[in-house]
Design a protein around this motif. Structure first.
Motif, PDB file in Angstrom:
ATOM      1  N   VAL A   4       0.838  -1.204   0.000  1.00  0.00           N
ATOM      2  CA  VAL A   4       0.000   0.000   0.000  1.00  0.00           C
ATOM      3  C   VAL A   4       0.870   1.249   0.000  1.00  0.00           C
ATOM      4  CG1 VAL A   4      -1.765   1.306   1.240  1.00  0.00           C
ATOM      5  CG2 VAL A   4      -1.852  -1.201   1.234  1.00  0.00           C
ATOM      6  N   ARG A   5       1.839   1.278   0.893  1.00  0.00           N
ATOM      7  CA  ARG A   5       2.697   2.466   0.999  1.00  0.00           C
ATOM      8  C   ARG A   5       3.454   2.708  -0.301  1.00  0.00           C
ATOM      9  NH1 ARG A   5       3.982  -0.287   6.088  1.00  0.00           N
ATOM     10  NH2 ARG A   5       2.827   0.693   7.795  1.00  0.00           N
ATOM     11  N   ALA A   6       3.933   1.635  -0.941  1.00  0.00           N
ATOM     12  CA  ALA A   6       4.701   1.782  -2.175  1.00  0.00           C
ATOM     13  C   ALA A   6       3.849   2.347  -3.306  1.00  0.00           C
ATOM     14  CB  ALA A   6       5.287   0.427  -2.585  1.00  0.00           C
ATOM     15  N   GLU A   7       2.568   1.989  -3.323  1.00  0.00           N
ATOM     16  CA  GLU A   7       1.718   2.410  -4.437  1.00  0.00           C
ATOM     17  C   GLU A   7       0.993   3.726  -4.189  1.00  0.00           C
ATOM     18  OE1 GLU A   7      -1.322   0.695  -7.730  1.00  0.00           O
ATOM     19  OE2 GLU A   7       0.110  -0.541  -6.648  1.00  0.00           O
ATOM     20  N   LEU A   8       0.485   3.936  -2.981  1.00  0.00           N
ATOM     21  CA  LEU A   8      -0.347   5.113  -2.720  1.00  0.00           C
ATOM     22  C   LEU A   8       0.341   6.190  -1.891  1.00  0.00           C
ATOM     23  CD1 LEU A   8      -3.832   3.463  -2.058  1.00  0.00           C
ATOM     24  CD2 LEU A   8      -2.898   4.369  -4.199  1.00  0.00           C
ATOM     25  N   GLY A   9       1.428   5.826  -1.200  1.00  0.00           N
ATOM     26  CA  GLY A   9       2.195   6.823  -0.463  1.00  0.00           C
ATOM     27  C   GLY A   9       1.345   7.623   0.505  1.00  0.00           C
ATOM     28  N   ASP A  10       1.556   8.951   0.524  1.00  0.00           N
ATOM     29  CA  ASP A  10       0.861   9.798   1.497  1.00  0.00           C
ATOM     30  C   ASP A  10      -0.544  10.206   1.043  1.00  0.00           C
ATOM     31  OD1 ASP A  10       1.462  11.612  -0.481  1.00  0.00           O
ATOM     32  OD2 ASP A  10       2.814  12.841   0.743  1.00  0.00           O
ATOM     33  N   ALA A  11      -1.032   9.594  -0.036  1.00  0.00           N
ATOM     34  CA  ALA A  11      -2.428   9.822  -0.417  1.00  0.00           C
ATOM     35  C   ALA A  11      -3.379   9.153   0.568  1.00  0.00           C
ATOM     36  CB  ALA A  11      -2.691   9.290  -1.829  1.00  0.00           C
ATOM     37  N   VAL A  12      -2.843   8.223   1.371  1.00  0.00           N
ATOM     38  CA  VAL A  12      -3.621   7.556   2.418  1.00  0.00           C
ATOM     39  C   VAL A  12      -3.316   8.235   3.744  1.00  0.00           C
ATOM     40  CG1 VAL A  12      -4.119   5.363   3.551  1.00  0.00           C
ATOM     41  CG2 VAL A  12      -3.437   5.389   1.142  1.00  0.00           C
ATOM     42  N   ASP A  13      -4.352   8.553   4.504  1.00  0.00           N
ATOM     43  CA  ASP A  13      -4.142   9.273   5.756  1.00  0.00           C
ATOM     44  C   ASP A  13      -3.563   8.400   6.860  1.00  0.00           C
ATOM     45  OD1 ASP A  13      -5.262  11.781   4.812  1.00  0.00           O
ATOM     46  OD2 ASP A  13      -7.187  10.740   4.815  1.00  0.00           O
ATOM     47  N   PHE A  14      -3.877   7.087   6.826  1.00  0.00           N
ATOM     48  CA  PHE A  14      -3.356   6.185   7.851  1.00  0.00           C
ATOM     49  C   PHE A  14      -3.349   4.763   7.298  1.00  0.00           C
ATOM     50  CE2 PHE A  14      -3.554   3.570  11.733  1.00  0.00           C
ATOM     51  CZ  PHE A  14      -2.506   4.140  12.457  1.00  0.00           C
ATOM     52  N   VAL A  15      -2.246   4.056   7.528  1.00  0.00           N
ATOM     53  CA  VAL A  15      -2.143   2.651   7.119  1.00  0.00           C
ATOM     54  C   VAL A  15      -2.147   1.788   8.376  1.00  0.00           C
ATOM     55  CG1 VAL A  15      -0.762   0.895   5.949  1.00  0.00           C
ATOM     56  CG2 VAL A  15      -0.867   3.223   5.018  1.00  0.00           C
ATOM     57  N   LEU A  16      -3.158   0.950   8.497  1.00  0.00           N
ATOM     58  CA  LEU A  16      -3.272   0.031   9.631  1.00  0.00           C
ATOM     59  C   LEU A  16      -2.589  -1.278   9.230  1.00  0.00           C
ATOM     60  CD1 LEU A  16      -4.535  -0.401  12.463  1.00  0.00           C
ATOM     61  CD2 LEU A  16      -6.541  -1.340  11.284  1.00  0.00           C
ATOM     62  N   ASP A  17      -1.438  -1.539   9.814  1.00  0.00           N
ATOM     63  CA  ASP A  17      -0.633  -2.696   9.419  1.00  0.00           C
ATOM     64  C   ASP A  17      -1.069  -3.921  10.220  1.00  0.00           C
ATOM     65  OD1 ASP A  17       1.267  -4.551   8.706  1.00  0.00           O
ATOM     66  OD2 ASP A  17       2.971  -3.180   8.910  1.00  0.00           O
ATOM     67  N   GLY A  18      -1.682  -4.866   9.529  1.00  0.00           N
ATOM     68  CA  GLY A  18      -2.128  -6.095  10.170  1.00  0.00           C
ATOM     69  C   GLY A  18      -1.429  -7.323   9.625  1.00  0.00           C
ATOM     70  N   GLY A  19      -0.238  -7.123   9.017  1.00  0.00           N
ATOM     71  CA  GLY A  19       0.501  -8.254   8.483  1.00  0.00           C
ATOM     72  C   GLY A  19       0.026  -8.644   7.091  1.00  0.00           C
ATOM     73  N   ALA A  20       0.546  -9.756   6.608  1.00  0.00           N
ATOM     74  CA  ALA A  20       0.203 -10.235   5.272  1.00  0.00           C
ATOM     75  C   ALA A  20      -1.192 -10.847   5.252  1.00  0.00           C
ATOM     76  CB  ALA A  20       1.226 -11.263   4.815  1.00  0.00           C
ATOM     77  N   CYS A  21      -1.917 -10.649   4.158  1.00  0.00           N
ATOM     78  CA  CYS A  21      -3.261 -11.197   4.007  1.00  0.00           C
ATOM     79  C   CYS A  21      -3.188 -12.713   3.820  1.00  0.00           C
ATOM     80  CB  CYS A  21      -3.958 -10.557   2.818  1.00  0.00           C
ATOM     81  SG  CYS A  21      -4.126  -8.761   2.954  1.00  0.00           S
ATOM     82  N   GLN A  22      -4.108 -13.424   4.417  1.00  0.00           N
ATOM     83  CA  GLN A  22      -4.039 -14.887   4.440  1.00  0.00           C
ATOM     84  C   GLN A  22      -4.767 -15.570   3.291  1.00  0.00           C
ATOM     85  OE1 GLN A  22      -2.021 -16.699   6.625  1.00  0.00           O
ATOM     86  NE2 GLN A  22      -1.333 -14.568   6.768  1.00  0.00           N
ATOM     87  N   VAL A  23      -5.725 -14.902   2.649  1.00  0.00           N
ATOM     88  CA  VAL A  23      -6.407 -15.492   1.490  1.00  0.00           C
ATOM     89  C   VAL A  23      -5.721 -15.045   0.208  1.00  0.00           C
ATOM     90  CG1 VAL A  23      -8.573 -15.620   0.191  1.00  0.00           C
ATOM     91  CG2 VAL A  23      -8.596 -15.741   2.687  1.00  0.00           C
ATOM     92  N   GLY A  24      -5.489 -13.735   0.068  1.00  0.00           N
ATOM     93  CA  GLY A  24      -4.659 -13.240  -1.015  1.00  0.00           C
ATOM     94  C   GLY A  24      -5.366 -12.872  -2.293  1.00  0.00           C
ATOM     95  N   VAL A  25      -6.602 -13.315  -2.512  1.00  0.00           N
ATOM     96  CA  VAL A  25      -7.426 -12.837  -3.632  1.00  0.00           C
ATOM     97  C   VAL A  25      -8.716 -12.286  -3.041  1.00  0.00           C
ATOM     98  CG1 VAL A  25      -6.487 -14.375  -5.394  1.00  0.00           C
ATOM     99  CG2 VAL A  25      -8.429 -15.143  -4.014  1.00  0.00           C
ATOM    100  N   GLU A  26      -9.371 -11.426  -3.806  1.00  0.00           N
ATOM    101  CA  GLU A  26     -10.536 -10.729  -3.296  1.00  0.00           C
ATOM    102  C   GLU A  26     -11.696 -11.690  -2.993  1.00  0.00           C
ATOM    103  OE1 GLU A  26      -8.058  -7.844  -5.559  1.00  0.00           O
ATOM    104  OE2 GLU A  26      -8.714  -9.896  -5.849  1.00  0.00           O
TER     105      GLU A  26
END
Length: 325
Positions: free
Chosen positions: A150-172
């Protein structure tokens, strides 16, 4: 990994103030806003570069809240919610008055789900409302499965990034049109068609297109910078070596059956034999081959059973209309 309590509270404050929060779910990271704040919802579209006609998913904290957000819940939809929530299933139902048209792309239907991630659920509970949250990336590009993505793609366009680790399913999530008595799968995802059919006791259609607009239907989606080409499994290695000889920097999705096979390619990722593991790593593989400078990615489709249906769907969208060699 789970987020700290202070981070959950900070994220909830940002949402209440009309800001954008990148939040973890079991599927991918979402770019969240207060679902009842049209201005905040519009900002999602601006940050992502997403067409305003492309509807968003409203995330809620509990299946018991579903009636607060939709007009009616047909019995099949109720049954699916009871069995699969929290989880990677999205139900499309008739929009209730709490949902602004900005969140639905102007439609009278709304997509709703309860995510299965402790931080997402904690945030939804702390916030106390619904959160619209498409994937936290630029429209059409590879979905993020880590906070760093997220940080690499959207940078400071996001007001806050809640880091919860890697996603476990990985597809939508799987999206099901549940507006009528006969549900239809509009997007394959983290809940398999077989699991849905077992609960409902009937076969479900998976049409290639639908008049009901939902996320992920764009002809080119989930796409890396490199061109993705789908190849017959028997020709995969030969096509990769030929493309490399022609001057391409080839990235290859090497099937598990060929693990350890020497291949002339710029970069190779070995595809897990396990479909859940493959789904979990799919977007990471695409991002890795971009980082390694590939200009062409070759892959074969898995058997379209279980999570293979969702993986094949994502690879076809990543390849776009010209999907085969």
């Amino acid at each position: 990994m789970t987020a700290r309590t202070g981070d959950i509270e900070k994220a909830a404050e940002v949402l209440r103030a009309g800001g954008l929060v990148a939040l973890p779910t079991e599927t991918v990271y979402g770019l969240g806003a207060d679902a009842e704040n049209p201005g905040a919802v519009k900002r999602i579209f601006e940050v992502k570069g997403r067409p305003p006609s492309h509807p968003l998913i409203v995330h809620i904290a509990d299946a018991a809240q579903l009636d607060d957000w939709v007009r009616t819940v047909p019995e099949p939809a109720r049954l699916l919610a009871e069995h699969f929530w929290p989880g990677p299933l999205t139900l499309v139902l008739q929009r209730g008055p709490r949902v602004p048209l900005e969140a639905t792309g102007g439609l009278e239907t709304v997509a709703v789900r309860v995510p299965d991630h402790p931080d997402a659920l904690a945030l939804l509970s702390a916030f106390g409302g619904g959160v619209t949250a498409p994937s936290a990336n630029r429209f059409g590009s590879v979905s993020p499965t880590t906070a760093d993505d997220v940080r690499a793609e959207l940078g400071d366009a996001v007001d806050f990034v809640l880091d919860g680790g890697a996603c476990q399913v990985g597809v939508e999530s799987t999206i099901v049109d549940a507006t009528g008595e006969t549900p239809v799968i509009l997007r394959p995802g983290g809940v398999t068609r077989e699991a849905l059919e077992e609960v409902l006791g009937r076969p479900l259609a998976v049409p290639e297109s639908s008049p009901v607009r939902v996320p992920g239907q764009h002809p080119s989606h989930y796409a890396p910078n490199a061109r993705v080409v789908l190849v017959d499994p028997d020709r995969l290695i030969a096509e990769a070596e030929e493309a490399q000889r022609r001057g391409h920097r080839v990235g290859l999705f090497l099937p598990a059956a060929h693990t350890g096979t020497p291949v002339t390619a710029h970069a190779v990722v070995e595809v897990p034999a396990s479909l859940p593991a493959y789904a979990r790593e799919l977007y990471g593989f695409l991002r890795e081959l971009d980082r390694r400078g590939c200009d062409l990615i070759l892959a074969a489709l898995p058997a379209e059973e279980g999570l293979g249906l969702a993986i094949a769907n994502r690879l076809r969208r990543a390849a776009g209309p010209r999907s085969t060699a």
